[in-house]
Design a protein around this motif. Structure first.
Motif, PDB file in Angstrom:
ATOM      1  N   LEU A   1      42.004 146.063  55.213  1.00  0.00           N
ATOM      2  CA  LEU A   1      40.923 146.007  56.182  1.00  0.00           C
ATOM      3  C   LEU A   1      39.604 146.449  55.549  1.00  0.00           C
ATOM      4  O   LEU A   1      39.543 147.451  54.833  1.00  0.00           O
ATOM      5  N   THR A   2      38.539 145.683  55.846  1.00  0.00           N
ATOM      6  CA  THR A   2      37.218 146.003  55.302  1.00  0.00           C
ATOM      7  C   THR A   2      36.163 145.896  56.405  1.00  0.00           C
ATOM      8  O   THR A   2      36.310 145.109  57.351  1.00  0.00           O
ATOM      9  N   LEU A   3      35.085 146.664  56.264  1.00  0.00           N
ATOM     10  CA  LEU A   3      33.981 146.653  57.213  1.00  0.00           C
ATOM     11  C   LEU A   3      33.005 145.526  56.872  1.00  0.00           C
ATOM     12  O   LEU A   3      33.069 144.952  55.781  1.00  0.00           O
ATOM     13  N   PRO A   4      32.063 145.203  57.778  1.00  0.00           N
ATOM     14  CA  PRO A   4      31.099 144.135  57.499  1.00  0.00           C
ATOM     15  C   PRO A   4      30.291 144.334  56.218  1.00  0.00           C
ATOM     16  O   PRO A   4      29.881 143.361  55.584  1.00  0.00           O
ATOM     17  N   ASP A   5      30.064 145.587  55.818  1.00  0.00           N
ATOM     18  CA  ASP A   5      29.307 145.824  54.584  1.00  0.00           C
ATOM     19  C   ASP A   5      30.189 145.779  53.344  1.00  0.00           C
ATOM     20  O   ASP A   5      29.718 146.049  52.234  1.00  0.00           O
ATOM     21  N   GLY A   6      31.478 145.453  53.508  1.00  0.00           N
ATOM     22  CA  GLY A   6      32.387 145.357  52.372  1.00  0.00           C
ATOM     23  C   GLY A   6      33.159 146.629  52.085  1.00  0.00           C
ATOM     24  O   GLY A   6      34.002 146.640  51.181  1.00  0.00           O
ATOM     25  N   SER A   7      32.910 147.692  52.842  1.00  0.00           N
ATOM     26  CA  SER A   7      33.617 148.942  52.599  1.00  0.00           C
ATOM     27  C   SER A   7      35.112 148.786  52.870  1.00  0.00           C
ATOM     28  O   SER A   7      35.508 148.246  53.909  1.00  0.00           O
ATOM     29  N   VAL A   8      35.926 149.270  51.954  1.00  0.00           N
ATOM     30  CA  VAL A   8      37.373 149.280  52.137  1.00  0.00           C
ATOM     31  C   VAL A   8      37.725 150.461  53.037  1.00  0.00           C
ATOM     32  O   VAL A   8      37.215 151.577  52.859  1.00  0.00           O
ATOM     33  N   THR A   9      38.607 150.227  54.007  1.00  0.00           N
ATOM     34  CA  THR A   9      39.000 151.303  54.908  1.00  0.00           C
ATOM     35  C   THR A   9      40.472 151.686  54.726  1.00  0.00           C
ATOM     36  O   THR A   9      40.786 152.790  54.320  1.00  0.00           O
ATOM     37  N   GLU A  10      41.380 150.741  55.003  1.00  0.00           N
ATOM     38  CA  GLU A  10      42.810 151.023  54.980  1.00  0.00           C
ATOM     39  C   GLU A  10      43.574 149.715  54.957  1.00  0.00           C
ATOM     40  O   GLU A  10      43.002 148.638  55.178  1.00  0.00           O
ATOM     41  N   GLY A  11      44.881 149.787  54.678  1.00  0.00           N
ATOM     42  CA  GLY A  11      45.722 148.621  54.830  1.00  0.00           C
ATOM     43  C   GLY A  11      46.038 148.392  56.296  1.00  0.00           C
ATOM     44  O   GLY A  11      45.741 149.231  57.147  1.00  0.00           O
ATOM     45  N   ALA A  12      46.652 147.248  56.599  1.00  0.00           N
ATOM     46  CA  ALA A  12      46.983 146.956  57.991  1.00  0.00           C
ATOM     47  C   ALA A  12      47.909 148.020  58.569  1.00  0.00           C
ATOM     48  O   ALA A  12      47.774 148.412  59.731  1.00  0.00           O
TER      49      ALA A  12
ATOM     50  N   ASN B   1      47.662 153.512  54.268  1.00  0.00           N
ATOM     51  CA  ASN B   1      46.457 154.008  53.605  1.00  0.00           C
ATOM     52  C   ASN B   1      46.470 153.483  52.179  1.00  0.00           C
ATOM     53  O   ASN B   1      47.519 153.139  51.640  1.00  0.00           O
ATOM     54  N   ILE B   2      45.296 153.410  51.568  1.00  0.00           N
ATOM     55  CA  ILE B   2      45.211 152.952  50.192  1.00  0.00           C
ATOM     56  C   ILE B   2      44.484 153.990  49.354  1.00  0.00           C
ATOM     57  O   ILE B   2      43.520 154.620  49.816  1.00  0.00           O
ATOM     58  N   GLY B   3      44.983 154.194  48.143  1.00  0.00           N
ATOM     59  CA  GLY B   3      44.345 155.091  47.182  1.00  0.00           C
ATOM     60  C   GLY B   3      44.099 154.344  45.880  1.00  0.00           C
ATOM     61  O   GLY B   3      44.825 153.395  45.547  1.00  0.00           O
ATOM     62  N   PHE B   4      43.074 154.767  45.152  1.00  0.00           N
ATOM     63  CA  PHE B   4      42.730 154.148  43.873  1.00  0.00           C
ATOM     64  C   PHE B   4      42.782 155.197  42.772  1.00  0.00           C
ATOM     65  O   PHE B   4      42.589 156.393  43.010  1.00  0.00           O
ATOM     66  N   TRP B   5      43.039 154.743  41.549  1.00  0.00           N
ATOM     67  CA  TRP B   5      43.155 155.628  40.391  1.00  0.00           C
ATOM     68  C   TRP B   5      42.138 155.192  39.345  1.00  0.00           C
ATOM     69  O   TRP B   5      42.166 154.042  38.881  1.00  0.00           O
ATOM     70  N   ASP B   6      41.211 156.099  38.993  1.00  0.00           N
ATOM     71  CA  ASP B   6      40.180 155.747  38.005  1.00  0.00           C
ATOM     72  C   ASP B   6      40.519 156.242  36.605  1.00  0.00           C
ATOM     73  O   ASP B   6      39.693 156.176  35.697  1.00  0.00           O
TER      74      ASP B   6
ATOM     75  N   ARG C   1      34.626 146.516  48.537  1.00  0.00           N
ATOM     76  CA  ARG C   1      35.517 145.431  48.107  1.00  0.00           C
ATOM     77  C   ARG C   1      35.080 144.833  46.773  1.00  0.00           C
ATOM     78  O   ARG C   1      35.922 144.534  45.915  1.00  0.00           O
ATOM     79  N   GLU C   2      33.787 144.665  46.559  1.00  0.00           N
ATOM     80  CA  GLU C   2      33.310 144.056  45.314  1.00  0.00           C
ATOM     81  C   GLU C   2      33.449 144.994  44.119  1.00  0.00           C
ATOM     82  O   GLU C   2      33.343 144.547  42.982  1.00  0.00           O
ATOM     83  N   GLY C   3      33.701 146.274  44.383  1.00  0.00           N
ATOM     84  CA  GLY C   3      33.770 147.235  43.292  1.00  0.00           C
ATOM     85  C   GLY C   3      35.167 147.728  42.958  1.00  0.00           C
ATOM     86  O   GLY C   3      35.320 148.627  42.113  1.00  0.00           O
ATOM     87  N   VAL C   4      36.203 147.154  43.592  1.00  0.00           N
ATOM     88  CA  VAL C   4      37.551 147.676  43.349  1.00  0.00           C
ATOM     89  C   VAL C   4      38.016 147.443  41.909  1.00  0.00           C
ATOM     90  O   VAL C   4      38.887 148.155  41.406  1.00  0.00           O
ATOM     91  N   GLY C   5      37.405 146.471  41.241  1.00  0.00           N
ATOM     92  CA  GLY C   5      37.785 146.210  39.855  1.00  0.00           C
ATOM     93  C   GLY C   5      37.442 147.340  38.909  1.00  0.00           C
ATOM     94  O   GLY C   5      37.926 147.365  37.772  1.00  0.00           O
ATOM     95  N   ALA C   6      36.629 148.294  39.355  1.00  0.00           N
ATOM     96  CA  ALA C   6      36.290 149.439  38.512  1.00  0.00           C
ATOM     97  C   ALA C   6      37.454 150.417  38.402  1.00  0.00           C
ATOM     98  O   ALA C   6      37.439 151.308  37.540  1.00  0.00           O
TER      99      ALA C   6
END
Length: 266
Positions: A159-170, A173-178, A216-221
């Motif tokens: 799920l994402t907001l109109p500005d592209g912000s990632v919120t959560e899965g259906a 929850n989702i976590g990222f590792w940098d 959403r556009e920055g998850v590749g980082a």
């Protein structure tokens, strides 16, 4: 816990008695309420206190009165005895009841469940849940977009907001590792119990955990990603066209941190 002969699952009780047709009819036609989902093993639950806090907070917000944790625990124990099992997937629903200051408690008991450990693929969708901080039944959008994602060949929706912000899965929850820190999206979302336990446990395991806006556009980082819910956790292999490293060492560290969280007797 004394366990009588098991009955066919799923099993349901309303306010401490086996569900009647009238009980189930009322729940089916009036979905207004809240719930929490937990995995019970040997009559114990990880993060039980967080589940009770979630139920009490949601009940105060929706029905303007508290929900006693001791009463909830007794209802869960009673339902487990009625189902004849100490290992189960349990949901506790707070439903609108007639009269002020009352909540109908529906407890459902199903067989124990565990998230499949294989890597997941997620399709980003433009959807934000109403009152996302509340865990509640009957959200059309989650089911709708989850089904769309699966028909498109993905495992689930993100799920994402109109500005592209990632919120959560259906339903996660989702976590990222940098590479050095676990990053949870700083956005309106349900604060899942598994995520809450990980946030508490990770620093003690030598893993930094923080919240940060994720677009959403920055998850590749991010090097890797994973999802969590009441059934466990799993790595994410891809979001749309962005691939992630399935980091087995990271998943082992996450699992060890989660499993270090203490069990609580219902």
């Amino acid at each position: 816990m004394t366990t009588p002969a098991a009955v066919p699952l799923p099993y349901a009780e309303f306010d401490g008695h086996p569900a009647t047709e009238d009980d189930l009819r009322g729940a089916a036609f009036s979905g207004y309420g809240h719930f929490t989902a937990m995995q019970v093993r040997g009559g114990r639950v990880r993060g039980l206190g967080h589940h009770l806090e979630r139920l009490d907070s949601a009940n105060r917000e929706l029905f303007a009165h508290p929900l006693d944790g001791g009463s909830v625990r007794e209802r869960v124990r009673h339902a487990l005895r009625g189902a004849g099992t100490a290992d189960a997937s349990v949901r506790v629903h707070g439903l609108r009841a007639p009269g002020p200051g009352a909540t109908t408690l529906m407890v459902t008991v199903r067989g124990p469940a565990r998230m499949e450990p294989g890597p997941r693929t997620l399709m980003s969708v433009p959807y934000a849940r109403t009152a996302p901080h509340l865990k509640r039944p009957g959200d059309f959008g989650q089911t709708y977009y989850g089904d769309l994602a699966r028909r498109a060949g993905y495992d689930d929706a993100l799920l994402t907001l109109p500005d592209g912000s990632v919120t959560e899965g259906a339903i996660t929850n989702i976590g990222f590792w940098d590479g050095t820190s676990v990053v949870w999206p700083q956005a309106p979302a349900l604060r899942g119990i598994t995520m809450t336990l990980l946030e508490r446990q990770l620093p003690g395991a030598g893993v930094r955990s923080l919240r940060r806006a994720v677009n959403r556009e920055g998850v590749g980082a991010y090097r890797s990603a994973f999802v969590t819910n009441s059934q466990g956790m799993a790595p994410v292999a891809r979001i749309d066209d962005t691939a992630f490293t399935v980091d087995e060492e990271l998943m082992e560290r996450l699992a060890a941190a989660y499993e270090a969280a203490p069990w609580e007797t219902v």
